[in-house]
Design a protein around this motif. Structure first.
Motif, PDB file in Angstrom:
ATOM      1  N   PRO A  57      14.118  13.903 -31.183  1.00  0.00           N
ATOM      2  CA  PRO A  57      13.762  12.548 -31.610  1.00  0.00           C
ATOM      3  C   PRO A  57      13.745  12.451 -33.136  1.00  0.00           C
ATOM      4  N   GLY A  58      14.313  11.386 -33.639  1.00  0.00           N
ATOM      5  CA  GLY A  58      14.263  11.147 -35.076  1.00  0.00           C
ATOM      6  C   GLY A  58      15.255  11.945 -35.905  1.00  0.00           C
ATOM      7  N   ALA A  59      16.163  12.674 -35.256  1.00  0.00           N
ATOM      8  CA  ALA A  59      17.118  13.499 -35.993  1.00  0.00           C
ATOM      9  C   ALA A  59      18.156  12.664 -36.745  1.00  0.00           C
ATOM     10  N   GLY A  60      18.275  11.395 -36.337  1.00  0.00           N
ATOM     11  CA  GLY A  60      19.246  10.521 -36.996  1.00  0.00           C
ATOM     12  C   GLY A  60      20.446  10.196 -36.121  1.00  0.00           C
ATOM     13  N   LYS A  61      20.289  10.338 -34.812  1.00  0.00           N
ATOM     14  CA  LYS A  61      21.403  10.097 -33.900  1.00  0.00           C
ATOM     15  C   LYS A  61      21.912   8.654 -33.980  1.00  0.00           C
ATOM     16  N   ILE A 166      28.101  16.180 -29.695  1.00  0.00           N
ATOM     17  CA  ILE A 166      27.625  16.488 -31.043  1.00  0.00           C
ATOM     18  C   ILE A 166      26.130  16.745 -30.940  1.00  0.00           C
ATOM     19  N   VAL A 167      25.695  17.928 -31.339  1.00  0.00           N
ATOM     20  CA  VAL A 167      24.269  18.228 -31.354  1.00  0.00           C
ATOM     21  C   VAL A 167      23.766  18.019 -32.779  1.00  0.00           C
ATOM     22  N   VAL A 168      22.790  17.114 -32.904  1.00  0.00           N
ATOM     23  CA  VAL A 168      22.271  16.763 -34.225  1.00  0.00           C
ATOM     24  C   VAL A 168      20.965  17.510 -34.465  1.00  0.00           C
ATOM     25  N   LEU A 169      20.927  18.288 -35.522  1.00  0.00           N
ATOM     26  CA  LEU A 169      19.700  18.996 -35.905  1.00  0.00           C
ATOM     27  C   LEU A 169      19.398  18.646 -37.354  1.00  0.00           C
ATOM     28  N   VAL A 170      18.131  18.800 -37.740  1.00  0.00           N
ATOM     29  CA  VAL A 170      17.783  18.512 -39.133  1.00  0.00           C
ATOM     30  C   VAL A 170      16.977  19.669 -39.706  1.00  0.00           C
ATOM     31  N   PRO A 171      17.121  19.908 -41.013  1.00  0.00           N
ATOM     32  CA  PRO A 171      16.376  20.998 -41.631  1.00  0.00           C
ATOM     33  C   PRO A 171      14.887  20.684 -41.664  1.00  0.00           C
ATOM     34  N   GLY A 172      14.104  21.751 -41.598  1.00  0.00           N
ATOM     35  CA  GLY A 172      12.675  21.622 -41.825  1.00  0.00           C
ATOM     36  C   GLY A 172      11.892  20.995 -40.695  1.00  0.00           C
ATOM     37  N   ALA A 188      27.029  22.379 -26.978  1.00  0.00           N
ATOM     38  CA  ALA A 188      27.461  21.818 -28.255  1.00  0.00           C
ATOM     39  C   ALA A 188      28.946  22.043 -28.489  1.00  0.00           C
ATOM     40  N   GLY A 189      29.674  20.952 -28.775  1.00  0.00           N
ATOM     41  CA  GLY A 189      31.068  21.074 -29.193  1.00  0.00           C
ATOM     42  C   GLY A 189      31.159  21.060 -30.699  1.00  0.00           C
ATOM     43  N   VAL A 190      30.230  20.345 -31.309  1.00  0.00           N
ATOM     44  CA  VAL A 190      30.149  20.233 -32.770  1.00  0.00           C
ATOM     45  C   VAL A 190      28.665  20.146 -33.135  1.00  0.00           C
ATOM     46  N   PHE A 191      28.273  20.824 -34.206  1.00  0.00           N
ATOM     47  CA  PHE A 191      26.910  20.674 -34.720  1.00  0.00           C
ATOM     48  C   PHE A 191      26.921  19.795 -35.954  1.00  0.00           C
ATOM     49  N   ALA A 192      25.992  18.829 -36.007  1.00  0.00           N
ATOM     50  CA  ALA A 192      25.781  18.065 -37.229  1.00  0.00           C
ATOM     51  C   ALA A 192      24.414  18.452 -37.777  1.00  0.00           C
ATOM     52  N   VAL A 193      24.405  19.034 -38.965  1.00  0.00           N
ATOM     53  CA  VAL A 193      23.135  19.274 -39.651  1.00  0.00           C
ATOM     54  C   VAL A 193      22.903  18.027 -40.494  1.00  0.00           C
ATOM     55  N   ASN A 194      22.129  17.094 -39.908  1.00  0.00           N
ATOM     56  CA  ASN A 194      21.921  15.804 -40.566  1.00  0.00           C
ATOM     57  C   ASN A 194      20.744  15.894 -41.536  1.00  0.00           C
ATOM     58  N   LYS A 195      20.589  14.863 -42.336  1.00  0.00           N
ATOM     59  CA  LYS A 195      19.564  14.833 -43.392  1.00  0.00           C
ATOM     60  C   LYS A 195      19.799  15.983 -44.359  1.00  0.00           C
ATOM     61  N   ALA A 196      21.092  16.218 -44.628  1.00  0.00           N
ATOM     62  CA  ALA A 196      21.476  17.306 -45.526  1.00  0.00           C
ATOM     63  C   ALA A 196      21.087  16.985 -46.964  1.00  0.00           C
ATOM     64  N   ASP A 197      20.522  15.782 -47.187  1.00  0.00           N
ATOM     65  CA  ASP A 197      19.969  15.472 -48.509  1.00  0.00           C
ATOM     66  C   ASP A 197      18.600  16.129 -48.686  1.00  0.00           C
ATOM     67  N   ARG A 198      18.094  16.732 -47.630  1.00  0.00           N
ATOM     68  CA  ARG A 198      16.794  17.397 -47.713  1.00  0.00           C
ATOM     69  C   ARG A 198      16.985  18.889 -47.900  1.00  0.00           C
ATOM     70  N   PRO A 199      15.964  19.569 -48.466  1.00  0.00           N
ATOM     71  CA  PRO A 199      16.101  21.016 -48.653  1.00  0.00           C
ATOM     72  C   PRO A 199      16.183  21.742 -47.304  1.00  0.00           C
ATOM     73  N   GLY A 200      16.907  22.846 -47.299  1.00  0.00           N
ATOM     74  CA  GLY A 200      16.950  23.677 -46.105  1.00  0.00           C
ATOM     75  C   GLY A 200      18.194  23.482 -45.249  1.00  0.00           C
ATOM     76  N   ALA A 201      19.080  22.544 -45.646  1.00  0.00           N
ATOM     77  CA  ALA A 201      20.264  22.272 -44.826  1.00  0.00           C
ATOM     78  C   ALA A 201      21.177  23.500 -44.760  1.00  0.00           C
TER      79      ALA A 201
END
Ligand SMILES: Nc1nc2c(ncn2[C@@H]2O[C@H](COP(=O)(O)OP(=O)(O)OP(=O)(O)O)[C@@H](O)[C@H]2O)c(=O)[nH]1
Ligand SMILES: [Mg+2]
Length: 308
Positions: A57-61, A166-172, A188-201
């Motif tokens: 929840p809230g990952a940015g999907k 697409i599996v959406v994960l976020v840092p932190g 997962a066919g593709v991973f999106a590390v979203n919120k990459a503007d945050r530290p830890g991406a």
């Protein structure tokens, strides 16, 4: 309106959005015409890429979905979106937020957004969602995005039915490793590390790649891991390209595997749908009270369904 199944499917294939909307309702409510309609529209399917979008929840999907719509529209693709509501008390309100986030596309006739609810059906939601996606495919949408919330069994089932997820994960978030464990690596066919503007991406990307390497030692054919900033649209065209590439590069063997799990899921849900909730309650009670063993009960239930 009283369309025959032939008229109805012809209208859907011709892009009539009212016929499509009614078809989606029939699938969602599992009313009798749904099965015939699906058979009739199947010859019109096969062009769309059905792309799952899942993650905590809230990952940015939804924000990503909005940007993926934009990227796909820029390429002239028509986009259908299915927002799957697991009707869980934990995600109440999510769908409203989703709709708001994609609102700017509402006047675009090349975009069709629809939410799907389970309505307490025993059959689960995965097959119904896949059927709805097929209807959108037949209606001429080239890309069908399926957003599900969470990383539970329903999401894994939906993801298995999609062409690529697409599996959406976020840092932190602290639960990264947890999310990777929960069946997610498999779908997962593709991973999106979203919120990459945050530290830890960066660290999260390495962590995912490290986990993938256990299964794909050379990282060849491994799902790509991409950084995105959905709020700014950064990395989204690349994400779309990666997802479409997974879909179009699937071999016959991979497509056979896909249909195996779809058929299995369809059968499981069909059997479950045939079961009256009251019968299930009663059967479970008999087991819990120690009056009968679950194996005999399962045999009996199956027999009752098959005799219908
Ligand atoms: N900083 C930052 N915030 C983002 C990014 N993507 C999304 N958000 C914000 O994260 C919040 C949740 O975004 P949603 O798109 O609703 O996330 P979701 O995964 O659809 O959420 P649910 O459907 O409730 O599970 C919103 O406030 C977004 O503006 C990003 O790349 N960077
Ligand atoms: Mg959402």
């Amino acid at each position: 309106v009283n369309w025959t199944v032939e008229e109805w499917s012809a209208r859907i294939a011709a892009g009539d959005q009212r016929a499509l909307a009614r078809g989606l309702t029939a699938i969602e409510n599992r009313t009798p015409p749904a099965a015939g309609l699906l058979k009739a529209i199947y010859p019109h399917t096969g062009r769309a890429a059905i792309v799952g979008l899942t993650g905590p929840p809230g990952a940015g999907k939804s924000t990503l979905a909005d940007r993926l719509i934009e990227a796909a529209r820029n390429q002239g693709r028509r986009v259908g979106v299915l927002a799957v509501d697991p009707s869980s008390p934990y995600t109440g309100g999510a769908i409203l937020g989703d709709r708001l986030r994609m609102m700017r596309h509402h006047t675009d006739p090349g975009v069709f957004v629809r939410s799907m609810a389970t309505r307490g059906a025993l059959g689960g939601i995965a097959a119904a969602t896949f059927h709805a996606a097929l209807l959108m495919d037949a209606a001429g949408f080239d890309l069908v995005l399926v957003e599900t919330v969470g990383v539970g069994q329903d999401e894994v089932d939906v993801a298995r039915l999609a062409h690529v997820t697409i599996v959406v994960l976020v840092p932190g978030m602290g639960d990264d490793v947890q999310a990777l464990k929960a069946g997610i690596m498999e779908i997962a066919g593709v991973f999106a590390v979203n919120k990459a503007d945050r530290p830890g991406a960066r660290q999260l990307v390495s962590q995912i790649r490290g986990t993938l390497q256990l299964v794909h030692p050379s990282l060849e054919n491994a799902p790509p891991v991409l950084e995105t900033v959905a709020t700014e649209g950064k990395g989204v065209p690349q994400l779309l390209e990666a997802a479409l590439a997974r879909r179009h590069e699937a071999s016959l063997e991979q497509r056979i595997e896909g249909w195996k799990s779809r058929l299995r899921q369809m059968l499981v849900e069909r059997i479950a749908e045939q079961m009256a909730p009251a019968d299930l309650d009663q059967a479970a009670r008999r087991i819990a009270e120690g009056r009968q063993d679950p194996f005999t009960i399962a045999d009996e239930l199956l027999e009752r369904i098959l005799r219908r």
